[in-house]
Scaffold this active site. Structure first.
Site, PDB file in Angstrom:
ATOM      1  N   GLU A  88       0.830  -1.210   0.000  1.00 18.52           N
ATOM      2  CA  GLU A  88       0.000   0.000   0.000  1.00 18.52           C
ATOM      3  C   GLU A  88       0.859   1.252   0.000  1.00 18.52           C
ATOM      4  OE1 GLU A  88      -3.063  -0.199  -0.685  1.00 18.52           O
ATOM      5  OE2 GLU A  88      -3.059  -2.387  -0.475  1.00 18.52           O
ATOM      6  N   HIS A  91       1.761   2.037  -3.589  1.00 14.81           N
ATOM      7  CA  HIS A  91       0.708   2.751  -4.320  1.00 14.81           C
ATOM      8  C   HIS A  91       0.707   4.231  -3.938  1.00 14.81           C
ATOM      9  CE1 HIS A  91      -1.350  -0.565  -6.208  1.00 14.81           C
ATOM     10  NE2 HIS A  91      -1.633  -1.177  -5.068  1.00 14.81           N
TER      11      HIS A  91
HETATM   12 ZN    ZN Z   1      -2.641  -2.984  -4.703  1.00 14.09          ZN
END
Ligand code: ZN
Ligand code: ADP
Ligand code: MG
Length: 613
Positions: A425, A428
């Site tokens: 995460e 991202h």
């Molecule tokens: Zn992902």
């Protein structure tokens, strides 16, 4: 023995008993011999008869030797006259003791009534019996149509937003609904369209039902609660009439809230199942849609519904004017878990050793219901050991117990998984923060939501319908952020990226085939999709280009993917220190709100770069 077997046996027993009763009444215990009236006359003349008892037409004869016989006379004539007609002398007749018993005796009536009335009575009895059986056994077959609507009166065990921990944004959204229910006039005067349907979406146990009750409690209106599976019970057509009932009742009680729990039971996409849909479900769903459309603009009934499968819901349910307001309930993060534990610790004396924060740290992936369960298990454990207080050890021991529960296994996260998800995460989010044109990061979380391990929520700055090529490329790069981060940090990748990769591939494909964004292929589309408008989605796509072009499309798609991938990789390897920081904070507190996230980014002085299209 089954229910049917039992009732069948019962009916047979009943019939046998009936036959016995008949035979008892209709055939005397010992059958006396029958003699003709002429023979009787001769016996009387011969002084062989002691007595004759007349009962209607029947003559019960007792002879002087003690034997018995019966005979019949004609109805109209009396016994004396009959004997005379047969030539019996009056002297001989005088020696016989003649008695006439009244015909209206019980036996007479029984003789007439039993054969006619009793069968009818028996039939009525049997029917009544069958009806009663069917009613008791098979789900109230004879009360269908009426819903057993559960009404939570707002005053009894009132739930308010205070009883719901965490879910801050969700509660904020619902406050508007409460506001409307409290003072609808304010909204109507200004011509505002009232929210009609609110759909609560979240994993099981995240507090959907609880929150719906809290809305009712806050706004102080009647709350009609029904589980969607109760609509579809037994007979076709019942579901629809139940829906009508429910809405009528609620309208009469307006302002009020209708809460349809587990709406996916009836709200599944229609016509999706091969071999025809489930008729009953479709009718029920249609009726819900009809009722929701039929609300007058000023009817103060708000329909709330809950589901943990928003993905299977019929598109018609989600159209404006129906469940147009959708609210997501996330699994709680560390902070929220502690709060939920606190709420459920009320009324349970906690020992000095108890540290709820530690418990919260050790229960990633637990939903609200699991935490409530955990508290309860700990209290039970304490009580079993005759303790007056719940200790930390009780709580820790209960974690495992709750974890072993059937619903839990799939959701718990190991420390290792937590680390992978955090880096994924963070990847991202870092790429999103570094690229111009990417949507800003709204929230980063490693608390699992649905299939994905965690999620990075990006929200567009404003509602947009147009998207530029640069923005598409930025989005593409962001979707690779997780995959790249994993591979850079762990030199290995997990299955957690499959969704990202599919999305990226589809996006790149659309860039080329739908939006004409490939320079090599020029501004045209590829593939004729037949939109079946009434179903609202693509069903088939026909090829309208050559095999050679097909190869070029693939090349172009791969080119876009490579461009985005390389850009993302450069960002992640170039800012590994920022990545580490984000990941570590995520492991600690599981979620990062927008301002917290950008504070970290700012502290590193990260500059945004443009991804050249
Ligand atoms: Zn992902
Ligand atoms: P759902 O309907 O989403 O499956 P429920 O609303 O029935 O879950 O939640 C079950 C129980 O879990 C609630 O009655 C409550 O005790 C507890 N619970 C769930 N979420 C929360 C929360 N956010 N705060 C406090 N208690 C919660
Ligand atoms: Mg529920």
């Amino acid at each position: 023995m089954g229910k049917f077997g039992k009732s069948f046996l019962g009916i047979v027993t009943f019939l046998v008993l009936l036959a016995l009763v008949f035979s008892f009444f209709l055939t005397p215990a010992e059958e006396p011999s029958t003699i003709s009236i002429g023979a009787l006359a001769q016996k009387v003349e011969g002084s062989a008869v002691k007595s004759i008892a007349v009962s209607g037409d029947t003559l019960n004869v007792v002879f002087t030797d003690g034997s018995k016989a019966t005979s019949k006379k004609e109805t109209e004539t009396g016994i004396v006259e009959t004997m005379k007609n047969y030539g019996v002398s009056p002297e001989a007749l005088q020696k016989v003791d003649v008695s006439v018993t009244d015909e209206s005796g019980a036996r007479y009536w029984a003789g007439i009534l039993l054969p006619t009335v009793l069968p009818i009575l028996a039939m009525i009895l049997i029917f009544w019996w069958i009806f009663r059986q069917a009613k008791g056994g098979a789900n109230q077959a004879f009360t269908f149509g009426k819903v057993n609507i559960k009404l939570f009166s707002p005053n009894r065990d009132k739930v308010t937003f205070k009883d719901v921990a965490g879910l801050k944004e969700t509660k904020e959204e619902l406050e508007e609904v409460v506001d409307f229910l409290k003072s609808p006039k304010k909204f109507l005067d200004i011509g505002a369209r009232i929210p009609r349907g609110v759909l609560l979406m979240g994993a099981p146990g995240t507090g959907k039902t609880l929150l719906a009750r809290a809305v009712a409690g806050e706004s102080n209106v009647p709350f009609f609660h029904l589980s969607a599976s109760e609509f579809v019970e037994m007979f076709v057509g019942v579901g629809a009439s139940r829906v009508r009932d429910l809405f009528q009742t609620a309208k009469r009680a307006a302002p009020s809230i209708i809460f349809i729990d587990e709406i996916d039971a009836v709200g599944r996409e229609r016509g999706a199942g091969l071999g025809g849909g489930h008729d009953e479900r479709e009718q029920t769903l249609n009726q819900i849609l009809v009722e929701m459309d039929g609300f007058e603009r000023d009817s103060n009934v708000i329909v709330m519904a809950a589901t943990n499968r928003p993905d299977v819901l019929d598109a018609a349910l989600l159209r404006p004017g129906r469940f147009d307001r959708r609210v997501v309930l996330d699994l709680p993060d560390i902070k929220d878990r502690e709060e939920i534990l606190k709420i459920h610790a009320k009324g349970k004396p906690l020992g000095k050793s108890v540290d709820l924060k530690t418990i919260a740290v050790r229960t990633p992936g637990f939903a609200g219901a699991d935490l409530a369960n955990l508290m309860n298990e700990a209290a039970i454990l304490a009580a079993r050991n005759n303790k007056k207080e719940v200790s930390q050890l009780d709580l820790v021991n209960s974690i495992e117990k709750v974890m072993l529960g059937p619903a839990r296994k799939s959701r718990t996260i190991s420390d290792n998984e937590k680390k992978i998800t955090a880096y994924h995460e963070a990847g991202h989010a870092l790429v999103a923060a570094s690229l111009k044109g990417a949507d800003p990061v709204h929230k980063v979380s490693i608390v699992s939501r649905g299939m994905a391990g965690g999620y990075t929520l990006k929200l567009p700055i404003e509602e947009r319908h147009l998207k530029t090529k640069t923005e598409f490329l930025a989005d593409l790069a962001v979707s690779f952020g997780g995959f790249i981060s994993e591979s850079v940090v762990f030199k290995d990748v997990s299955t957690g990226s499959s969704n990202d990769l599919r999305q990226a591939t589809e996006m790149a494909h659309r860039l080329v085939t739908e939006y004409g964004m490939s320079e090599k292929l020029g501004p045209r589309t590829f593939g004729k999709t037949q939109d079946l408008i009434f179903l609202g989605r693509e069903l088939s796509s026909a090829k309208d280009y050559s095999e050679a072009t097909s190869g070029v499309i693939d090349e172009e798609v791969n080119l876009f993917i490579k461009k985005a991938f390389d850009a993302a990789k450069k960002i992640i390897t170039g800012h590994k220190n920022i990545l580490d920081k984000i990941a570590h904070i995520l492991m600690e507190q599981e979620t990062l709100e927008q301002d917290e996230f950008y504070a970290i980014i700012k502290s590193f002085n990260l500059k945004q770069v443009a991804l050249k299209a």
